[in-house]
Each structure stands twice: as structure tokens, then as C-alpha cells.
Design a protein around this motif. Structure first.
Motif, PDB file in Angstrom:
ATOM      1  N   ALA A   2       4.805  11.665  -6.926  1.00  0.00           N
ATOM      2  CA  ALA A   2       3.743  11.969  -5.973  1.00  0.00           C
ATOM      3  C   ALA A   2       2.868  10.741  -5.742  1.00  0.00           C
ATOM      4  N   LEU A   3       2.484  10.540  -4.497  1.00  0.00           N
ATOM      5  CA  LEU A   3       1.621   9.421  -4.153  1.00  0.00           C
ATOM      6  C   LEU A   3       0.173   9.725  -4.535  1.00  0.00           C
ATOM      7  N   ALA A   4      -0.540   8.708  -4.990  1.00  0.00           N
ATOM      8  CA  ALA A   4      -1.951   8.864  -5.318  1.00  0.00           C
ATOM      9  C   ALA A   4      -2.737   9.168  -4.043  1.00  0.00           C
ATOM     10  N   LYS A   5      -3.654  10.136  -4.137  1.00  0.00           N
ATOM     11  CA  LYS A   5      -4.385  10.576  -2.952  1.00  0.00           C
ATOM     12  C   LYS A   5      -5.876  10.239  -3.020  1.00  0.00           C
ATOM     13  N   ASP A   6      -6.262   9.342  -3.923  1.00  0.00           N
ATOM     14  CA  ASP A   6      -7.651   8.912  -3.933  1.00  0.00           C
ATOM     15  C   ASP A   6      -7.926   8.049  -2.704  1.00  0.00           C
ATOM     16  N   TYR A   7      -9.216   7.827  -2.422  1.00  0.00           N
ATOM     17  CA  TYR A   7      -9.632   7.134  -1.203  1.00  0.00           C
ATOM     18  C   TYR A   7      -8.978   5.765  -1.071  1.00  0.00           C
ATOM     19  N   ASP A   8      -9.082   4.934  -2.100  1.00  0.00           N
ATOM     20  CA  ASP A   8      -8.568   3.560  -2.017  1.00  0.00           C
ATOM     21  C   ASP A   8      -7.057   3.528  -1.821  1.00  0.00           C
ATOM     22  N   SER A   9      -6.339   4.436  -2.481  1.00  0.00           N
ATOM     23  CA  SER A   9      -4.875   4.451  -2.365  1.00  0.00           C
ATOM     24  C   SER A   9      -4.431   4.837  -0.959  1.00  0.00           C
ATOM     25  N   VAL A  10      -5.047   5.874  -0.413  1.00  0.00           N
ATOM     26  CA  VAL A  10      -4.680   6.323   0.937  1.00  0.00           C
ATOM     27  C   VAL A  10      -5.024   5.256   1.971  1.00  0.00           C
ATOM     28  N   MET A  11      -6.216   4.693   1.872  1.00  0.00           N
ATOM     29  CA  MET A  11      -6.623   3.666   2.832  1.00  0.00           C
ATOM     30  C   MET A  11      -5.727   2.436   2.719  1.00  0.00           C
ATOM     31  N   GLY A  12      -5.274   2.139   1.517  1.00  0.00           N
ATOM     32  CA  GLY A  12      -4.389   0.993   1.318  1.00  0.00           C
ATOM     33  C   GLY A  12      -3.025   1.190   1.944  1.00  0.00           C
ATOM     34  N   ARG A  13      -2.630   2.440   2.166  1.00  0.00           N
ATOM     35  CA  ARG A  13      -1.331   2.737   2.794  1.00  0.00           C
ATOM     36  C   ARG A  13      -1.457   2.991   4.293  1.00  0.00           C
ATOM     37  N   SER A  14      -2.613   2.725   4.860  1.00  0.00           N
ATOM     38  CA  SER A  14      -2.887   3.131   6.238  1.00  0.00           C
ATOM     39  C   SER A  14      -1.873   2.582   7.236  1.00  0.00           C
ATOM     40  N   VAL A 180     -20.548  13.759   8.460  1.00  0.00           N
ATOM     41  CA  VAL A 180     -20.522  12.392   8.952  1.00  0.00           C
ATOM     42  C   VAL A 180     -20.327  11.420   7.794  1.00  0.00           C
ATOM     43  N   GLY A 181     -19.515  10.374   8.038  1.00  0.00           N
ATOM     44  CA  GLY A 181     -19.292   9.380   6.993  1.00  0.00           C
ATOM     45  C   GLY A 181     -17.850   8.916   6.939  1.00  0.00           C
ATOM     46  N   PRO A 182     -17.496   8.121   5.931  1.00  0.00           N
ATOM     47  CA  PRO A 182     -16.160   7.509   5.865  1.00  0.00           C
ATOM     48  C   PRO A 182     -15.034   8.474   5.565  1.00  0.00           C
ATOM     49  N   GLU A 183     -15.368   9.727   5.219  1.00  0.00           N
ATOM     50  CA  GLU A 183     -14.301  10.652   4.849  1.00  0.00           C
ATOM     51  C   GLU A 183     -13.434  11.054   6.041  1.00  0.00           C
ATOM     52  N   LEU A 184     -13.913  10.869   7.274  1.00  0.00           N
ATOM     53  CA  LEU A 184     -13.137  11.293   8.435  1.00  0.00           C
ATOM     54  C   LEU A 184     -11.784  10.587   8.480  1.00  0.00           C
ATOM     55  N   PHE A 185     -11.796   9.269   8.432  1.00  0.00           N
ATOM     56  CA  PHE A 185     -10.546   8.535   8.562  1.00  0.00           C
ATOM     57  C   PHE A 185      -9.647   8.749   7.348  1.00  0.00           C
ATOM     58  N   TYR A 186     -10.257   8.836   6.171  1.00  0.00           N
ATOM     59  CA  TYR A 186      -9.478   9.093   4.956  1.00  0.00           C
ATOM     60  C   TYR A 186      -8.791  10.449   5.045  1.00  0.00           C
ATOM     61  N   THR A 187      -9.541  11.479   5.417  1.00  0.00           N
ATOM     62  CA  THR A 187      -8.977  12.826   5.520  1.00  0.00           C
ATOM     63  C   THR A 187      -7.884  12.879   6.572  1.00  0.00           C
ATOM     64  N   PHE A 188      -8.145  12.233   7.696  1.00  0.00           N
ATOM     65  CA  PHE A 188      -7.157  12.159   8.778  1.00  0.00           C
ATOM     66  C   PHE A 188      -5.854  11.538   8.283  1.00  0.00           C
ATOM     67  N   LEU A 189      -5.943  10.390   7.612  1.00  0.00           N
ATOM     68  CA  LEU A 189      -4.747   9.712   7.101  1.00  0.00           C
ATOM     69  C   LEU A 189      -4.023  10.556   6.068  1.00  0.00           C
ATOM     70  N   SER A 190      -4.781  11.186   5.203  1.00  0.00           N
ATOM     71  CA  SER A 190      -4.180  11.987   4.143  1.00  0.00           C
ATOM     72  C   SER A 190      -3.387  13.157   4.709  1.00  0.00           C
ATOM     73  N   ILE A 191      -3.974  13.859   5.679  1.00  0.00           N
ATOM     74  CA  ILE A 191      -3.269  14.974   6.312  1.00  0.00           C
ATOM     75  C   ILE A 191      -2.064  14.466   7.099  1.00  0.00           C
ATOM     76  N   LEU A 192      -2.250  13.351   7.789  1.00  0.00           N
ATOM     77  CA  LEU A 192      -1.161  12.757   8.564  1.00  0.00           C
ATOM     78  C   LEU A 192       0.028  12.450   7.664  1.00  0.00           C
ATOM     79  N   GLU A 193      -0.255  11.905   6.498  1.00  0.00           N
ATOM     80  CA  GLU A 193       0.801  11.574   5.533  1.00  0.00           C
ATOM     81  C   GLU A 193       1.471  12.836   4.995  1.00  0.00           C
ATOM     82  N   ASP A 194       0.669  13.850   4.673  1.00  0.00           N
ATOM     83  CA  ASP A 194       1.214  15.080   4.094  1.00  0.00           C
ATOM     84  C   ASP A 194       2.046  15.879   5.090  1.00  0.00           C
TER      85      ASP A 194
END
Length: 468
Positions: A2-14, A180-194
């Protein structure tokens, strides 16, 4: 594993996530420096203007009416010098399937996702684009997820944004509502990946190509109805897609002398990512909080290279106040019998002022209207402003302080758009491009690219680089 789903890991795979979610390798267009092949990126859609028109027409998108606003034109002429006051027309994009020009972008993006065999689409937006993607996904048989910045940290959201969330849900989308805040893009990427869905980004070449039909239609309708091209087209500017796509369509129609003017609401002093200031905006779209950063740094979007590059195309950038937009929304309803939402009324507020600069026989086109709804009306927006401590009064809109007050014009003579320093924005883009790509001595190819990016010339670019 399983891929790590913390903020830094997901953003690093963007970048890898994006590549898989778009079916497009942006590296093919890179030069290794500042320059990249923008036109090749746009051609990568492999859709002609005629093909895009067919895609849009299948789902009730495009070929919208061009309405003459005769009463507003007459009112503008009362405040213009003799012989001045251009005829004002509005492209009624509220006639599209979900009620805004964003349907043009969504129709193309969703059709491409279906063509590539994706099961669903996802978009990160708190605006009309969410409804457009949801509508097109429903019509084209795909699943849909919309990620929205809806609330501050107390769970309070603006009426207009909540209205858009409800509309997305009504159209069958799964809506993920965030603060509001940085979680929007992180959440978007995470769902996109899943999920493995297609990224129906506002800033992909498919989305921008979809708007080209708008500019093309404006030119053709003006020629058919009026026998000539418009002198000016005014576009509300936020992320830059409206300006970019409309201008490209006008150029493809041969309307090369038509001036393209970008208009944004002046929200200077309010930070878009501030939790405290999130609900102090009385207009949530088409403002400088998006318009300026996306113009000067278009590639800070959800794709590696944005296809929305407004400084390539705009001839002028003007701002209006929140009060002027609110007033114009009421004027459009009362004088023309047309009730529309605030996004298009941003450019209309600017157009009312700009028309007074042009002779009576010229044509000025407002590039869009948008649907209205319970949360988009002036009354709930102003009531919400008052609830958040913002004063609402009549007077001179130039005295307005965003987040402190909303000043509606005392009378129509107070309408006056303000020219932004477009050369300052152009210089800012050049400086940011050099910084982002860590280039201190741009090549000739880089400088030629930056000249096109800023609608200037190489001499302008060189002067800016000297100041670095």
C-alpha cells in the motif's frame, strides 16, 4: 504494498498521479528550461473546432444567444460624452446545460475521459465548474466526484458556495466538502489516485479547447447580426480560462482586431487561503485573489502546465468593486428583465464603464452570463456580509475596502472600472518563470517564449531580466 497516504507522500507523487489521470505526458512539450511548446500542448487534444462543437451540441452546450442589452446601453449613453456609448451585448451562457460557460470545458473533458475508457471524472473546484462536470458526467454516463472548499474552520460557508455544492449533489455527483486551506489539493490527489478517475481539470488543454467555441460564436454572431466584429470583448477573469479560450476562438474566427479585456473584482487585502478572511468576500468568483496569481503564475494549478495563459491574450486588465457588481446584478434584472448570477455581472459592470469610452456605432460584448439560484442572489450575499461584520452602504465604490464594507454606487455615474498595471503583471510572470525554473540567463528561445507569454516583445523581456 500500500502506498503511504500522508500529505508529503501524496504531494510528492503528484506528477505521476496527474500523468495517469490525464492520459497525457507533459514532458513531451518541455524544453528543459522556461520555454515549452504551448501550441503542441493545445493540439494534443486532437479535436478540431468542428469536432468540439459536435461534442458540445450533443449535450445541450454551445450556440447560446447573443442578447442586446438595449436599456443598459441607453443608460450608459446618458453618462458618456456625445456620440459615445457602444452597443452592449451579452453572450447568454446561462442557456448551457448547467447554466454557465464552464459547460463548454466540461463537455470536452468528460467526452475525452469517456473516449479513453475512464470510469469516472473528478474535479477540484468550489465554483460553477463542479456543476458543469457533474452535469456532463450524468449525461455521458460517468461517475463524478467534486472536491470543494466550502467552509471556514467553524463549518460556515458562503451562500453562493453552498448553493454550488447543492447543485453538484442534485446533478448526481459525490461532493467532498472541505475547509479552506492546503487540504483541497491533497484530498483531490488522494481520491484521484484511489479511484483511478480522469482529472477533468479546469486547466487541461481539453478544458481550454472547449472554450474556443465561445469566442468563435461571438465573432460569427456579431457578423451575422451586425455585419462586423466587436470592438471589444470583456471577460470575467479568475483562473484565466475564459480569457484564454475566448481569445483563441476569436483569433480562429479571424477577429484579430477585437480587443480582449479581462475584468476582476478588486479584493486587494483579502488572502484567499486565510480561514479568517474566507467569509469576508461578498463575491466568491472572478476576483483578483484568483485573477492576479493565475495570470502571473499560470502553472501553479492542478496540472504540470496550465493551458489557461491569459496574459498571452489580454489587451487590458480592469477591476471593479463588489458594490458595482451587486448593483449591476440588480440593474440587469430591473432594466433588462434578465436575472443572472454574479460572475458574468463582473464583466458587465466593467462593460458599462468601458462602453462609454467607445463610439455609439461600436459593439461591446460581455462574454458570459451565468445561472442564478438561492445562494447567488444579491440579498443572501449582502445579508451574509452583514452577519460577518461587513458594512453595506451606498456611496462611491472607489472607497470600498474589501472585508470591511461593500459600497453600492450612489447612482450609475459612479461606475468606473480601474485599469490594473498589466505591464507590472507581465514583468511578474517573467520574474516568476525565471525563479521557478532556476534560470538566471534565459536563452533566446526562453526570451521569445516569454515575449509570447506576456504579449510583449523580446526587448521588454530583456529589460525585466536586467532587474533580476
Amino acid at each position: 504494498m500500500a502506498l503511504a497516504k500522508d500529505y508529503d507522500s501524496v504531494m510528492g507523487r503528484s506528477n505521476d498521479i496527474m500523468k495517469k489521470a490525464l492520459g497525457l505526458d507533459y514532458e513531451e512539450f518541455e524544453s528543459g528550461s522556461i520555454a515549452f511548446d504551448y501550441e503542441a500542448l493545445m493540439k494534443s487534444t486532437e479535436y478540431t473546432l468542428d469536432e468540439i462543437n459536435r461534442i458540445q451540441s450533443r449535450t445541450g452546450v454551445g450556440n447560446t444567444p447573443l442578447l442586446e442589452l438595449r436599456n443598459l446601453t441607453e443608460l450608459a449613453r446618458k453618462y458618456a460624452k456625445p456620440g459615445y456609448g457602444a452597443r452592449i451585448f451579452a453572450k447568454d451562457e446561462a442557456a448551457n446545460a448547467s447554466g454557465s460557460f464552464k459547460d463548454r470545458r466540461a463537455a470536452c473533458a468528460v467526452a475525452h475521459a469517456k473516449k479513453l475508457g475512464y470510469k469516472g471524472v473528478i474535479a477540484a473546484t468550489s465554483g460553477n465548474y463542479g456543476a458543469a462536470v457533474a452535469s456532463q458526467a450524468a449525461m455521458q454516463g460517468l461517475e463524478c466526484v467534486i472536491c470543494q472548499e466550502c467552509f471556514d474552520s467553524h463549518g460556515v460557508g458562503q451562500p453562493e458556495i453552498i448553493e454550488k455544492a447543492r447543485k453538484c449533489e442534485a446533478l448526481g455527483a459525490e461532493v467532498v466538502q472541505l475547509t479552506v486551506g492546503p487540504e483541497l489539493f491533497y484530498t483531490f490527489l488522494s481520491i484521484l489516485e484511489d479511484r483511478g478517475y480522469f482529472n477533468a481539470s479546469l486547466y487541461s488543454p481539453f478544458g481550454i479547447a472547449g472554450v474556443e467555441t465561445l469566442g468563435y460564436e461571438i465573432a460569427l454572431q456579431c457578423r451575422e447580426k451586425l455585419g462586423k466584429d466587436p470592438a471589444m470583448v470583456v471577460c470575467t477573469n479568475a483562473g484565466g480560462g475564459m480569457v484564454t479560450g475566448t481569445a483563441r476562438g476569436l483569433i480562429k474566427a479571424g477577429a484579430k482586431d477585437t480587443k480582449v479585456v479581462a475584468a476582476s473584482i478588486d479584493l486587494t487585502g483579502l488572502h484567499m487561503a486565510s480561514d479568517k478572511q474566507f467569509n469576508l468576500k461578498s463575491c466568491t468568483t472572478g476576483h483578483t485573489g484568483f485573477g492576479v496569481p493565475y495570470a502571473t503564475d499560470p502553472d501553479h494549478s492542478d496540472v504540470p502546465r496550465s493551458a489557461a495563459r491569459p496574459l498571452r491574450y489580454m489587451d487590458r486588465y480592469v477591476t471593479v468593486s463588489q458594490g458595482e457588481v451587486m448593483y449591476m446584478t440588480e440593474a440587469l434584472a430591473n432594466l433588462e428583465g434578465i436575472e443572472r448570477g454574479p460572475a458574468g455581472n463582473t464583466s458587465l459592470a466593467a462593460a458599462f464603464s468601458l462602453a462609454q469610452e467607445l463610439p455609439e456605432d461600436e459593439i461591446l460584448v460581455v462574454s458570459e452570463t451565468e445561472y442564478t439560484g438561492a445562494g447567488k442572489h444579491v440579498q443572501p450575499q449582502l445579508s451574509f456580509a452583514k452577519d460577518n461584520g461587513v458594512e453595506v452602504l451606498f456611496g462611491n465604490p472607489k472607497d470600498e475596502k474589501p472585508g470591511v464594507n461593500v459600497i453600492l454606487p450612489q447612482d450609475p455615474s459612479f461606475f468606473k472600472c480601474v485599469d490594473a498595471d498589466i505591464n507590472h503583471f507581465r514583468a511578474s510572470l517573467i520574474k516568476k518563470a525565471c525563479k521557478v525554473h532556476n534560470v538566471t540567463n534565459p536563452s533566446e528561445a526562453d526570451m521569445e517564449f516569454l515575449a509570447v507569454e506576456t504579449k510583449t516583445d523580446v526587448d521588454f523581456v530583456k529589460e525585466v531580466i536586467k532587474s533580476l
